[in-house]
Structures are given as C-alpha cells and as structure tokens.
Design an enzyme around this catalytic site. Structure first.
Site, mmCIF file in Angstrom:
data_model
loop_
_atom_site.group_PDB
_atom_site.id
_atom_site.type_symbol
_atom_site.label_atom_id
_atom_site.label_comp_id
_atom_site.label_asym_id
_atom_site.label_seq_id
_atom_site.Cartn_x
_atom_site.Cartn_y
_atom_site.Cartn_z
ATOM 1 N N LYS A 45 0.805 -1.198 0.000
ATOM 2 C CA LYS A 45 0.000 0.000 0.000
ATOM 3 C C LYS A 45 0.849 1.264 0.000
ATOM 4 O O LYS A 45 0.385 2.343 -0.400
ATOM 5 C CB LYS A 45 -0.888 0.017 1.265
ATOM 6 N N GLY A 46 2.066 1.155 0.490
ATOM 7 C CA GLY A 46 2.890 2.328 0.783
ATOM 8 C C GLY A 46 3.112 3.294 -0.363
ATOM 9 O O GLY A 46 3.279 4.482 -0.155
ATOM 10 N N ASP A 99 14.384 -0.516 2.366
ATOM 11 C CA ASP A 99 15.330 -0.707 3.467
ATOM 12 C C ASP A 99 16.441 -1.620 2.942
ATOM 13 O O ASP A 99 17.317 -1.172 2.229
ATOM 14 C CB ASP A 99 14.588 -1.280 4.678
ATOM 15 N N LYS A 127 16.635 3.777 3.191
ATOM 16 C CA LYS A 127 17.348 3.722 4.462
ATOM 17 C C LYS A 127 18.764 3.264 4.185
ATOM 18 O O LYS A 127 18.972 2.259 3.517
ATOM 19 C CB LYS A 127 16.667 2.737 5.406
ATOM 20 N N VAL A 149 10.023 5.594 10.207
ATOM 21 C CA VAL A 149 9.406 6.746 9.543
ATOM 22 C C VAL A 149 7.962 6.442 9.184
ATOM 23 O O VAL A 149 7.621 5.297 8.879
ATOM 24 C CB VAL A 149 10.196 7.183 8.283
ATOM 25 N N ASP A 155 2.720 3.755 7.096
ATOM 26 C CA ASP A 155 1.874 3.664 8.288
ATOM 27 C C ASP A 155 2.603 3.029 9.466
ATOM 28 O O ASP A 155 3.716 2.514 9.344
ATOM 29 C CB ASP A 155 0.631 2.818 7.989
ATOM 30 N N ARG A 161 -0.746 7.319 7.623
ATOM 31 C CA ARG A 161 -0.556 7.251 6.174
ATOM 32 C C ARG A 161 -0.872 8.559 5.479
ATOM 33 O O ARG A 161 -0.268 8.906 4.470
ATOM 34 C CB ARG A 161 -1.485 6.195 5.573
HETATM 35 P P1 5GP Z 1 13.028 -4.018 2.698
HETATM 36 O O1 5GP Z 1 12.409 -5.255 2.092
HETATM 37 O O2 5GP Z 1 13.545 -3.061 1.638
HETATM 38 O O3 5GP Z 1 14.086 -4.349 3.712
HETATM 39 O O4 5GP Z 1 11.895 -3.312 3.544
HETATM 40 C C1 5GP Z 1 11.037 -2.401 2.972
HETATM 41 C C2 5GP Z 1 9.677 -2.470 3.621
HETATM 42 O O5 5GP Z 1 9.778 -2.507 5.048
HETATM 43 C C3 5GP Z 1 8.881 -1.210 3.309
HETATM 44 O O6 5GP Z 1 8.142 -1.353 2.115
HETATM 45 C C4 5GP Z 1 8.002 -1.063 4.519
HETATM 46 O O7 5GP Z 1 6.846 -1.844 4.365
HETATM 47 C C5 5GP Z 1 8.805 -1.649 5.652
HETATM 48 N N1 5GP Z 1 9.510 -0.608 6.430
HETATM 49 C C6 5GP Z 1 10.840 -0.545 6.659
HETATM 50 N N2 5GP Z 1 11.145 0.532 7.419
HETATM 51 C C7 5GP Z 1 9.964 1.169 7.656
HETATM 52 C C8 5GP Z 1 9.628 2.376 8.384
HETATM 53 O O8 5GP Z 1 10.455 3.076 8.965
HETATM 54 N N3 5GP Z 1 8.308 2.726 8.396
HETATM 55 C C9 5GP Z 1 7.346 1.988 7.786
HETATM 56 N N4 5GP Z 1 6.088 2.421 7.880
HETATM 57 N N5 5GP Z 1 7.622 0.851 7.091
HETATM 58 C C10 5GP Z 1 8.925 0.449 7.032
HETATM 59 MG MG MG Z 2 17.691 -1.336 8.135
#
Ligand code: 5GP
Ligand code: MG
Length: 180
Positions: A45-46, A99, A127, A149, A155, A161
């Site tokens: 959803k983000g 991330d 990140k 964040v 969210d 959101r």
């Molecule tokens: P990745 O697979 O790149 O490690 O993680 C990305 C996903 O982790 C994002 O799409 C989100 O859903 C979640 N996520 C990671 N850090 C945050 C944060 O600080 N806030 C929120 N709301 N979601 C996060």
């Molecule tokens: Mg990290």
C-alpha cells in the site's frame, strides 16, 4: 495542519520538499521514457501517494498498474486485465521506502513473469544500510537514517498514512525522564 502528528514526533522531510523532489523525479522519469513504452507499477500500500503525485506531475499519459506484493497468492499480485499492460512495456516500480531491498527484489522477480521489456525502480526514501544493495534504484528521492518513519503513505498499524510530511519520533521519547 492535521492534528494527527503527536507531540513527540518530528518532521524528517516536510511536504514542500517532498513535493519539489517528486516533481524532479517525475521529470527525470519522463525524460528517460521518451523513446520507451512505460507503465507505472505502484506498490501497495505504501507507494500509492508517491505514485499519485508522480502521475500528476507527468506531462504525458502513463498507464498505471497496482501491485499487491504481500499477497501470498501469485494470481493476486495484479488483476488479470493489468497483466496485458505489462507485456513488452518498460516498467517503473514505484514504492515509497526501501530498506534492505528484499521486498522490491521479490516483486521484481514476480513481475518478470509478465514479460515486461525492462524494469526500473523508483523509491522515495532509502534507508542507508551497510551491506551492498541487492537491487539498483534508478530514481531515488531521499536517503533517510535507519529510524522508524511514517507519513506520505507509510503507516504504523494503519495510522499516519495520510500525513503530508515524513515524520519520525524523537529519540528521547523512549528514554527514561531525567530526574528533576
Ligand atoms: P526491505 O524489504 O527493503 O528491507 O523493507 C522495505 C519495507 O519494510 C517497506 O516497504 C516497509 O513496508 C517496511 N519498512 C521498513 N522501514 C519502515 C519504516 O520506517 N516505516 C514503515 N512504515 N515501514 C517500514
Ligand atoms: Mg535497516
């Protein structure tokens, strides 16, 4: 100003600067797509607000597809009608936060099955992580520190959101209060 942010939250990136950066990214994407056949794949959803603001900034029409990558069922990733929109097109995956990159990498692999001509990645926030990224980001809005964040589509238990800026929490709110 919305009453939603709480007193221990701080603005990390304000709505004005988000808006300027999204317009810059839209111009970059559009310039790169001149000779191509693009389709935006908005990650739910983000990514929905980022996707909406990109679409508003584009000067030409861009087809849009919504992807629900958290779905465990392969056939629920996108609607059957939208599968045809990916075939032979240049996909731009749109999400608001990366991330470690695992989520977008998995989504890219699943999208390959619909035979796009190419797949690019647009993320608003990244990140900073120490290890090498598994996925190249073609369009990046901002680097953010490794803190929680929220806002602009992101969210916390379905809250925040709709905030127009990106927020985080003051580190002090988790520390014990100083003795008076
Ligand atoms: P990745 O697979 O790149 O490690 O993680 C990305 C996903 O982790 C994002 O799409 C989100 O859903 C979640 N996520 C990671 N850090 C945050 C944060 O600080 N806030 C929120 N709301 N979601 C996060
Ligand atoms: Mg990290």
């Amino acid at each position: 100003m919305s009453h939603w942010p709480e007193s221990d939250m701080i603005v990390l990136i304000d709505a004005h600067h988000l808006g300027l950066r999204v317009k810059e990214l839209a111009a970059q994407i559009e310039a790169d797509m001149v000779e191509l056949n693009p389709v935006l794949v908005v990650v739910l959803k983000g990514g929905f607000l980022f996707g909406a603001d990109l679409i508003k900034a584009f000067q030409r029409p861009f087809p849009v597809v919504f992807a629900a990558p958290r779905s465990q069922r392969e056939d629920l990733l996108i609607t059957p009608e939208d599968e045809a929109l990916l075939h032979g097109r240049d996909v731009i995956m749109v999400d608001n936060l990366m991330d470690a990159g695992g989520s977008l990498l998995r989504l890219r692999d699943r999208l390959q099955r619909f035979h796009p001509a190419s797949i690019r990645v647009a993320v608003l926030l990244h990140k900073t992580v120490s290890n090498a990224e598994p996925l190249r980001v073609n369009y990046l809005g901002f680097e953010v520190p490794d803190v929680r964040v929220v806002g602009y589509g992101l969210d916390e238990d379905q809250r925040y959101r709709g905030l127009e800026s990106i927020y985080t929490w003051l580190p002090s709110h988790r520390l014990p209060k100083e003795h008076p």
